[in-house]
Design a protein around this motif. Structure first.
Motif: not given
Length: 1033
Positions: A960-972, A1014-1018, A1020-1026
């Motif tokens: 999931l961390r290697n997806t565009a969704l994760y990267y984009t959400l992180k930047k956003v 997928i949206w919810v899981r990614v 949550e993962l972004v927030v957790s990593d942050e």
């Protein structure tokens, strides 16, 4: 005072000192008082004469011949009036009986008797005096004789009417005494001519016709006109039933008094033709009214020193004699025509006849009559009569125009007649009763006649050179042939005598005739041009000049109603001759023809001036409210405006080329054509401004015309890229205020910012640059505007943070363009040889957007956007978003866990651009957000990511961390972009069919995934990593 006695055949004029009595040619002089009555003795003897002074003294001459001896052989008598009483009238009842009235209302019988061949007078007061004083201030009478010798005498007073029986025994009996004024007032009150104040009714005179009806002349106060008090007159016909009078009808008399001085004579009436016609004698006028029709007419004296002295009626025929202080006139009346008088045509004919007499005889010094319109002249009759008479003069009607072989004199005479016609209407102050259309018709007739006179004079001058043939002669013959009028011995003179009304049609044939004549005579058409031009120039110039000079005479108001001088055919002939003349000069300059005619050089600017005048006049008419009901007016106006807008600068430039620059400037000034003035001022050297030969003229125009000129001047500078002159003038000649007003009316931020910076208005300059940058289509220009605008904003007194943020956002957007260009051009590294732009784009798409092979619509859009970007164009936010999200965006980690390739960041860049865009409509902005998120999801293989068999949770998280969704959400999230409401996986459907299919393709692919999970899981993962990253730090 005076009168004509048709019974005795003598006339008499009496003053306080002298009396004249004559038989049409013989004059006798007496020193006697004014009231008079002739005493008939039969056709074979001279009449006697009774004179009565105001004080009541009577003198009687048995025969006027006795006056030749000095007038002393008279018999004296006296009425023995009371103190303060005076005689007011003396009337003959019959040959032997006379009645006098006094100011106290007394009536006196004066009886004539004969003894031994000698006549005697006897006077006495009526046996039964009237019941009220002042009853007979003026006396009119009508009498009949009964078989037993009794006389019936009717007498009219100020308010009452009385009937007296004069008995044969010598006494009088009053049998009728009625008040007429109240009955007459009741009828007159309904008239619109009566004064709104006091009516001030007066009963003036009385007559009784053969039918026994009573005709009373009355006067009353009329409504004011032009500040003058009017005294109006009417004939009231009454019927006596028993002892009561009933008003049958009232007819106005065609006469009125004003406060202006007139001859002080009490009006008197007489009956003509057994009462069928009533004549009314005033001090300066004799009016006629028919009792059997609506006929009315009058004759009026011209000189203020002249006056009527008496009217004599011949009862046996249709004539009467009018005696004036200067002459005696005989008036003939046609009873048959009067009885057949029709109001529909008769009034017009009477008015026409009056005007005809005025223009024929009004200027003759020996003419004693003054011609004028009667009061309450009918408007329609006035207009019809004037127009018919004007047309009669135009066609040389023999009734109003005498035949004259000298056509010059005849044309001049006709022109004078029409001039007299309108002057006559104005002198009678009835011009307000005429419509503007009718006035313009009269003016048009007059100006056509004046133009014809000028054209004939020019033709006469040409004939003196003995030409072999003339263009005008050919034109006239061609036109008359079309009308079938070649039967005249002299066709030319026939046209100018009878067809002047068609002058406009004649000149429209000029171009056609010269071409035909050139073919028939084997001559060059340019040789015929000078005369052809002269025909049109002389005709139209004379018409315009006459109209201008006589504008007030005809009371003209703009616009001229479809004037003959500006009909489409007239405009066409002027333009055609201008073009032919221009071609003649061009051909001469090229050496094609030899042009020796110097007249053409002067005619060219004259034709240009006429063209401008004709077109302007036509546009004025087409733009007026009264033309709105005409068919196709709007279309004709629009077409003519467009045509003139293109013709005007061409004509002026032609004049300049032909060496008539002065005429070009004068014409442009006259018609306020400031755009053409500016163009004419910049045909030579323009930089530096001081070396422009028209530099001083430009300054004069600026001083005289202000913004009207400077607006066109600055517009020319902008259109021709001469801003240096514009801003040089600002500093050197202080035109700053004009430039400010120009940009206020015509905003142009791309240029006005320079003016604002020069005036140190930095915030204003920054605002202008920001607005212009938003519209800029070139990336380099956009970058420059934003950079300078930001500096200007910082240089201002107050640095507005919102404005600065707008500049930052704009510059960031430029940076996105530059980054994209660098990335896309990297695909061309290693490519050898020169490649076309389309070929370069194809290489870039193959390298950077391989996934578009399945979506041809997106591929076409992407190709077009890449081409624009490579050409240096500035894209819109939505186009940039497509460029950022449609390409292959990669996310590759190296062995150290760091991103080696991260073009996937462009999804976040697209979202950032959208979040900072404030000019996009909300619906489009939301739709574009959804498109970006949709493409973020489609960037990865979620089916492969979703295979979790024998996969640890840690590995799933790494996936999931290697997806565009994760990267984009992180930047956003790092940029603080709000996510609420912006996520919606449903793709929009665009209007284009192929694009629509591609959107459906994206939607269908998304439908296979459980996006919400997928949206919810990614997320949550972004927030957790942050959070973990924060605790680790």
């Amino acid at each position: 005072m005076g009168g004509i006695d048709t019974l005795s055949g003598f006339a008499v004029i009496a003053s306080s000192r002298t009396c004249f009595v004559w038989q049409h040619a013989q004059k006798m002089t007496f020193s006697i008082p004014p009231f008079h009555a002739l005493v008939p003795h039969g056709a074979s003897q001279e009449p006697g004469l009774i004179l009565l002074s105001h004080s009541g003294h009577v003198r009687f001459w048995q025969s006027i011949g006795m006056g030749l001896a000095g007038g002393e052989n008279f018999a004296p008598f006296d009425l023995n009036l009371r103190e303060g009483e005076s005689v007011t009238n003396l009337t003959r009842v019959d040959n032997q009986l006379y009645v006098a009235s006094t100011s106290h209302g007394s009536l006196y019988r004066i009886a004539l008797s004969s003894t031994g061949g000698k006549y005697h007078l006897a006077t006495r007061l009526f046996s039964r005096p009237p019941s009220a004083r002042g009853l007979f201030s003026f006396l009119g009478s009508s009498s009949t004789q009964s078989p037993i010798g009794e006389r019936e005498v009717w007498a009219l007073g100020e308010e009452r009417i009385q009937k007296w029986i004069l008995k044969a025994e010598g006494w009088e009996e009053k049998v009728v005494d009625e008040n007429l004024s109240e009955a007459v007032k009741m009828v007159l009150e309904d008239s619109q001519t009566v004064s709104e104040g006091e009516m001030d009714l007066e009963l003036l005179d009385l007559a009784i016709n053969e039918a026994g009806s009573f005709i009373v002349l009355v006067s009353y106060a009329g409504k004011e006109e032009s500040g003058n008090l009017r005294r109006l007159y009417a004939l009231v016909q009454l019927e006596l039933v028993g002892k009561t009078f009933t008003v049958l009808h009232v007819k106005p008399v065609p006469y009125q008094n004003t406060s202006a001085p007139t001859a002080p004579v009490v009006p008197r009436i007489q009956l003509l033709l057994s009462g069928a016609i009533v004549s009314v004698e005033f001090g300066d006028t004799v009016a006629f009214c028919s009792e059997e029709s609506e006929y009315q007419d009058r004759i009026q004296l011209k000189s203020q020193a002249d006056r009527t002295l008496g009217v004599g009626v011949h009862q046996g025929n249709n004539s009467l004699l009018v005696l004036t202080a200067s002459s005696m006139m005989q008036v003939q009346l046609s009873l048959d025509k009067i009885r057949r008088f029709s109001p529909q045509t008769g009034r017009t004919n009477l008015i026409k006849s009056t005007m005809m007499q005025a223009i024929l005889y009004g200027s003759l010094p020996e003419n004693p009559l003054y011609f004028s319109f009667p009061p309450h002249v009918d408007e329609e009759s006035l207009m019809r009569g004037a127009e018919q008479l004007s047309q009669a003069v135009l066609r040389s009607d023999p009734e109003v125009v005498r035949r004259d072989h000298d056509l010059t004199a005849q044309l001049h005479s006709r022109s004078d007649r029409l001039s007299w016609l309108m002057s006559f209407i104005g002198e009678n102050m009835v011009q307000d009763k005429m419509s503007q259309r009718s006035k313009q018709r009269l003016a048009t007739d007059a100006e056509k006649l004046h133009a014809a006179e000028s054209l004939w004079q020019a033709y006469n001058e040409l004939l003196e050179t003995s030409p072999k043939f003339t263009v005008l002669n050919d034109c006239v013959h061609a036109y008359m042939a079309e009308l079938g009028e070649l039967k005249h011995e002299d066709v030319m003179r026939a046209f100018f005598r009878t067809r002047v009304a068609e002058l406009g049609r004649l000149i429209r044939k000029v171009a056609e005739v010269i071409k035909m004549s050139a073919e028939q005579t084997k001559r060059d058409v340019y040789q015929l041009l000078p005369e052809a031009n002269q025909i049109v120039i002389v005709t139209l110039h004379a018409a315009f000049k006459y109209r201008s000079a006589n504008h007030s005479r005809y009371y003209l108001e703009a616009p001229m109603i479809s004037a003959w001088t500006s009909r489409p055919g007239t405009i066409d002939i002027v333009l055609s001759l201008f073009d032919l003349t221009t071609k003649a000069f061009d051909a001469a300059a090229a050496g094609s023809i030899s042009l020796t005619e110097t007249a053409l050089h002067d005619q060219l600017p004259q034709l240009a001036a006429l063209l401008f005048e004709c077109v302007s006049e036509r546009l004025q008419w087409l733009s007026s409210p009264i033309a709105a009901d005409e068919p196709n007016v709007g279309q004709e106006r629009e077409e003519l405006e467009q045509r003139f807008a293109s013709l005007r600068p061409e004509v002026l430039e032609t004049l300049r080329r032909m060496g008539r620059q002065d005429k070009a400037f004068a014409l442009a000034e006259r018609y306020s054509d400031f755009a053409s003035l500016v163009a004419l001022c910049h045909r030579d050297t323009i930089w530096p401004p001081e070396r422009n030969p028209h530099f001083e003229r430009i300054q004069v125009y600026i001083d005289n015309y202000k913004e009207s000129f400077t607006d066109e001047l600055y517009q020319w500078y902008i259109q021709h890229g001469e801003l240096r002159i514009m801003f040089d003038q600002e500093t050197e000649h202080d035109q700053s205020a004009f430039i400010d007003r120009f940009f206020a009316k015509k905003p142009n931020p791309g240029i006005s910012w320079l003016h604002s910076v020069g005036k140190e208005r930095y915030e204003e300059a920054a605002g202008a640059l920001l607005e212009e940058a938003k519209r800029a289509r070139e990336l380099q220009a956009k970058h420059l505007m934003l950079s300078i605008g930001k500096l200007a904003q910082l240089a201002g007194e107050s640095a507005d943070e919102k404005v600065l943020d707008a500049f930052h956002d704009g510059l960031d957007f430029v940076s996105v363009h530059q980054t994209l260009i660098t990335e896309l051009r990297s695909a061309l590294e290693g490519v050898t040889g020169r490649r076309s732009l389309d070929n370069q784009v194809d290489i870039i798409i193959k390298a950077k957007a391989r996934k578009l092979r399945e979506t041809k619509g997106f591929a076409s859009v992407y190709k077009d956007l890449v081409k624009q970007l490579l050409q240096g164009k500035a894209l819109s936010i939505e186009d940039a978003v497509d460029l950022l999200t449609l390409k292959d965006n990669l996310l590759v980690l190296n062995d150290d866990g760091e991103y080696e390739v991260e073009t996937v960041r462009d999804y976040a860049t697209a979202l950032y651009l959208l979040s900072s865009a404030h000019d996009l409509p909300e619906a489009r902005k939301k739709s574009t957000f959804r498109t970006v998120w949709r493409r973020v999801y489609l960037n990865d293989d979620w089916a492969a990511i979703g295979k979790t068999a024998n996969v640890s949770d840690s590995e799933i998280k790494d996936r999931l961390r290697n997806t565009a969704l994760y990267y984009t959400l992180k930047k956003v999230i790092d940029h603080g972009i709000a996510l609420e409401g912006n996520y919606n996986p449903a793709p929009d459907i665009a209007s284009r069919r192929r694009i629509g299919e591609d959107y459906n393709y994206e939607r269908d692919r998304l439908g296979d995934y459980e996006l919400e999970e997928i949206w919810v899981r990614v997320k949550e993962l972004v927030v957790s990593d942050e959070e973990a990253s924060m605790w680790a730090s």
